[in-house]
Design a protein around this motif. Structure first.
Motif, PDB file in Angstrom:
ATOM      1  N   MET A   1       0.835  -1.195   0.000  1.00 53.47           N
ATOM      2  CA  MET A   1       0.000   0.000   0.000  1.00 53.47           C
ATOM      3  C   MET A   1       0.874   1.251   0.000  1.00 53.47           C
ATOM      4  N   ARG A   2       0.622   2.138  -0.936  1.00 52.37           N
ATOM      5  CA  ARG A   2       1.367   3.388  -1.045  1.00 52.37           C
ATOM      6  C   ARG A   2       0.540   4.494  -0.391  1.00 52.37           C
ATOM      7  N   GLU A  64      -2.266   4.955  -2.959  1.00 55.49           N
ATOM      8  CA  GLU A  64      -3.441   4.100  -2.778  1.00 55.49           C
ATOM      9  C   GLU A  64      -4.252   4.472  -1.536  1.00 55.49           C
ATOM     10  N   LEU A  65      -3.710   5.377  -0.714  1.00 53.32           N
ATOM     11  CA  LEU A  65      -4.444   5.871   0.455  1.00 53.32           C
ATOM     12  C   LEU A  65      -3.895   7.234   0.845  1.00 53.32           C
ATOM     13  N   VAL A  66      -4.765   8.225   0.902  1.00 51.86           N
ATOM     14  CA  VAL A  66      -4.406   9.554   1.402  1.00 51.86           C
ATOM     15  C   VAL A  66      -4.942   9.683   2.823  1.00 51.86           C
ATOM     16  N   VAL A  67      -4.077  10.076   3.748  1.00 54.19           N
ATOM     17  CA  VAL A  67      -4.454  10.262   5.151  1.00 54.19           C
ATOM     18  C   VAL A  67      -4.345  11.749   5.480  1.00 54.19           C
ATOM     19  N   VAL A  68      -5.466  12.364   5.828  1.00 57.61           N
ATOM     20  CA  VAL A  68      -5.480  13.801   6.107  1.00 57.61           C
ATOM     21  C   VAL A  68      -5.234  14.040   7.585  1.00 57.61           C
ATOM     22  N   GLY A  69      -4.266  14.915   7.887  1.00 59.85           N
ATOM     23  CA  GLY A  69      -3.978  15.263   9.265  1.00 59.85           C
ATOM     24  C   GLY A  69      -4.763  16.454   9.760  1.00 59.85           C
ATOM     25  N   PRO A  70      -4.498  17.682   9.261  1.00 62.27           N
ATOM     26  CA  PRO A  70      -5.094  18.895   9.831  1.00 62.27           C
ATOM     27  C   PRO A  70      -6.532  19.137   9.387  1.00 62.27           C
ATOM     28  N   GLU A  71      -7.267  19.832  10.239  1.00 57.14           N
ATOM     29  CA  GLU A  71      -8.658  20.151   9.946  1.00 57.14           C
ATOM     30  C   GLU A  71      -8.807  21.111   8.775  1.00 57.14           C
ATOM     31  N   ALA A  72      -7.861  22.047   8.630  1.00 60.44           N
ATOM     32  CA  ALA A  72      -7.967  23.026   7.547  1.00 60.44           C
ATOM     33  C   ALA A  72      -7.948  22.354   6.185  1.00 60.44           C
ATOM     34  N   VAL A  73      -7.241  21.250   6.068  1.00 60.56           N
ATOM     35  CA  VAL A  73      -7.179  20.510   4.805  1.00 60.56           C
ATOM     36  C   VAL A  73      -8.551  19.929   4.468  1.00 60.56           C
ATOM     37  N   LEU A  74      -9.234  19.420   5.472  1.00 60.62           N
ATOM     38  CA  LEU A  74     -10.566  18.852   5.267  1.00 60.62           C
ATOM     39  C   LEU A  74     -11.564  19.933   4.853  1.00 60.62           C
ATOM     40  N   LEU A 298      -6.925   2.182   8.514  1.00 58.95           N
ATOM     41  CA  LEU A 298      -7.351   3.406   7.838  1.00 58.95           C
ATOM     42  C   LEU A 298      -7.859   3.115   6.431  1.00 58.95           C
ATOM     43  N   GLN A 299      -7.227   2.161   5.765  1.00 60.81           N
ATOM     44  CA  GLN A 299      -7.684   1.792   4.433  1.00 60.81           C
ATOM     45  C   GLN A 299      -9.086   1.191   4.474  1.00 60.81           C
ATOM     46  N   SER A 300      -9.357   0.365   5.501  1.00 63.04           N
ATOM     47  CA  SER A 300     -10.684  -0.248   5.610  1.00 63.04           C
ATOM     48  C   SER A 300     -11.760   0.798   5.832  1.00 63.04           C
ATOM     49  N   CYS A 301     -11.408   1.912   6.486  1.00 63.57           N
ATOM     50  CA  CYS A 301     -12.352   3.021   6.624  1.00 63.57           C
ATOM     51  C   CYS A 301     -12.560   3.718   5.284  1.00 63.57           C
ATOM     52  N   ALA A 302     -11.470   3.951   4.567  1.00 62.48           N
ATOM     53  CA  ALA A 302     -11.528   4.729   3.334  1.00 62.48           C
ATOM     54  C   ALA A 302     -12.293   4.014   2.223  1.00 62.48           C
ATOM     55  N   ILE A 303     -12.186   2.701   2.167  1.00 67.26           N
ATOM     56  CA  ILE A 303     -12.839   1.961   1.073  1.00 67.26           C
ATOM     57  C   ILE A 303     -14.129   1.287   1.521  1.00 67.26           C
ATOM     58  N   GLY A 304     -14.453   1.374   2.819  1.00 74.21           N
ATOM     59  CA  GLY A 304     -15.636   0.705   3.359  1.00 74.21           C
ATOM     60  C   GLY A 304     -15.283  -0.707   3.791  1.00 74.21           C
ATOM     61  N   GLY A 305     -16.047  -1.224   4.731  1.00 78.68           N
ATOM     62  CA  GLY A 305     -15.787  -2.583   5.181  1.00 78.68           C
ATOM     63  C   GLY A 305     -15.085  -2.659   6.521  1.00 78.68           C
ATOM     64  N   LEU A 306     -15.089  -1.565   7.300  1.00 77.97           N
ATOM     65  CA  LEU A 306     -14.539  -1.619   8.648  1.00 77.97           C
ATOM     66  C   LEU A 306     -15.373  -2.591   9.482  1.00 77.97           C
ATOM     67  N   ASP A 307     -14.712  -3.492  10.166  1.00 75.88           N
ATOM     68  CA  ASP A 307     -15.415  -4.470  10.999  1.00 75.88           C
ATOM     69  C   ASP A 307     -15.783  -3.810  12.323  1.00 75.88           C
TER      70      ASP A 307
END
Length: 415
Positions: A1-2, A64-74, A298-307
């Motif tokens: 995973m990149r 293959e996965l972007v992880v956002v840290g700060p709130e301003a980015v969101l 985090l990937q399972s959250c991003a693509i759906g399917g978190l257990d």
């Protein structure tokens, strides 16, 4: 995973460190990152709040996965743009991120979802402010309705101070004061389900014994030996899941981490605020304890399917982080001071240092580039040991005029 982590603070260094430990993460990038992340990832200089630049970089790197840290980015809609480009993103879209960007919106969501919180009023005029201050009385709690990097809240018994803060902000939320200790709980969400992380406690005031102005956070620790039994389950069922359900009902599914700032009051658990991203500096201690690989979660959250029944693994023991702040923080932090002693701090058994506000200086020096400069993390079999380790390491670091609190986790460690 990149993976690409957006942001440049201590929280992002902590995220990068945890992702670096995940064997499923084959390439790790940060934008813009900091000198600490540069040791474990490839840094890229760009504005993380620029959706076009982020999408271009992610595409070029095959992320293959972007992880956002700060709130301003969101709030800038980067999550929306990344998803539109077909790249999985951990972090809510702009509309869902209003849970942090607008205190009034958060109150609206809580009311609709039946979430316990303080009584409040949204005020836009001087008359409304005066009426709300009269209604709730001291201590006065006045919150800037918009983003304020953790420093938009004033809690005071001085009515003039409360009124002045309201006037400076414009639109504010004024609410009843909540008694009792505060707890931070993060929940990972995939738009439908949520899984909790360990609860933590942070320290917002600048100086010992909770004196001085509010800051972005001067330290944190986990676990919480004093927390009521069943607290996490209660918060998940009465706070987190109802909010996730309400946002999904509004067709703005919440994907990312939902931070619930809580007060354990004499009347029960009450929500103080929500954040749409990992809290800083609580992330630094919570992720230290996490043994389950972070990237896969985090990937399972991003693509759906978190257990929703996932049983996360945690390292035994405790973690404490102490924030080393620049001279003048939080009002007017002095930048450019040389930082030394990091190697000596890292040599303390059970300790390490995360960069929060640093940059390369002339001749290979490291200098302060922000208000909160470093996070010194100490670990140990219990809070007393972790705390002693953190402060031993912090004592090795030199930054002219810097300051840090000396009482992080002190009361909990003595319990």
């Amino acid at each position: 995973m990149r993976v690409l982590v957006l942001g440049s603070g201590g929280r992002e260094h902590a995220l990068a460190r945890a992702l670096h430990r995940d064997p499923a993460v084959t390439a790790l990038h940060c934008a813009p990152g900091n000198p600490g992340t540069a040791e474990i990832a490839d840094n890229h200089q760009l504005d993380p709040c620029d959706p076009t630049a982020v999408v271009e970089l992610a595409g070029r790197l095959g992320i293959e996965l972007v992880v956002v840290g700060p709130e301003a980015v969101l709030v800038a809609g980067v999550g929306d743009a990344v998803r539109k480009a077909g790249i999985p993103c951990f972090g809510p879209d702009k509309e869902a991120a209003r849970i942090e960007a607008s205190k009034a919106f958060a109150k609206e969501i809580m009311a609709a979802a039946g979430v316990p919180t303080a009584d409040s009023r949204v005020c836009e005029t001087t008359m409304q402010v005066e009426e709300a201050l009269d209604a709730f009385g001291a201590p006065y709690v006045v919150k800037d309705d918009g983003l304020a990097a953790g420093k938009g809240v004033v809690v005071t018994r001085d009515r003039d101070v409360a009124a002045a803060h309201a006037a400076a902000c414009g639109r504010v939320v004024i609410e009843e004061y909540l008694d009792g200790p505060e707890v931070s709980l993060f929940a990972l969400c995939d738009g439908q389900d949520a899984v909790p992380l360990l609860p933590a406690q942070d320290f917002k005031r600048a100086y010992d014994d909770d004196e001085g102005p509010n800051t972005g956070g001067m330290g944190a620790y986990t676990p919480l030996p004093w927390a009521p039994a069943g607290l996490v389950d209660e918060v998940m069922s009465s706070v987190v899941q109802p909010v996730v359900d309400e946002l999904r009902r509004r067709e703005t599914p919440y994907v990312g981490v939902l931070y619930a700032g809580l007060a354990i009051t004499s009347k029960g658990v009450r929500v103080i605020e929500f954040n749409a991203r990992f809290g800083d500096p609580e992330t630094q201690v919570v992720l230290d304890r996490l043994a389950t690989p972070l990237g896969v979660l985090l990937q399972s959250c991003a693509i759906g399917g978190l257990d929703p029944a996932a049983d996360l693994e945690w390292r035994p023991g405790s973690a404490v982080t102490v924030v080393v702040a620049a001279e003048g923080y939080p009002a007017a932090p002095v930048k450019g001071g040389e930082i030394t002693g990091l190697d000596e701090a890292a040599a303390v058994d059970g300790a390490y240092v995360l960069h929060a506000g640093t940059k390369p200086g002339a001749e290979g020096r490291l200098v302060a580039a922000g208000g909160r400069v470093l996070n010194v993390v100490g670990t140990g079999p219990d809070l007393a040991a972790a705390r002693a380790t953190a402060y031993e390491a912090a004592a090795k670091i030199s930054l002219p005029g810097s300051h840090h609190r000396t009482d992080i986790a002190r009361t909990a460690a003595q319990a």
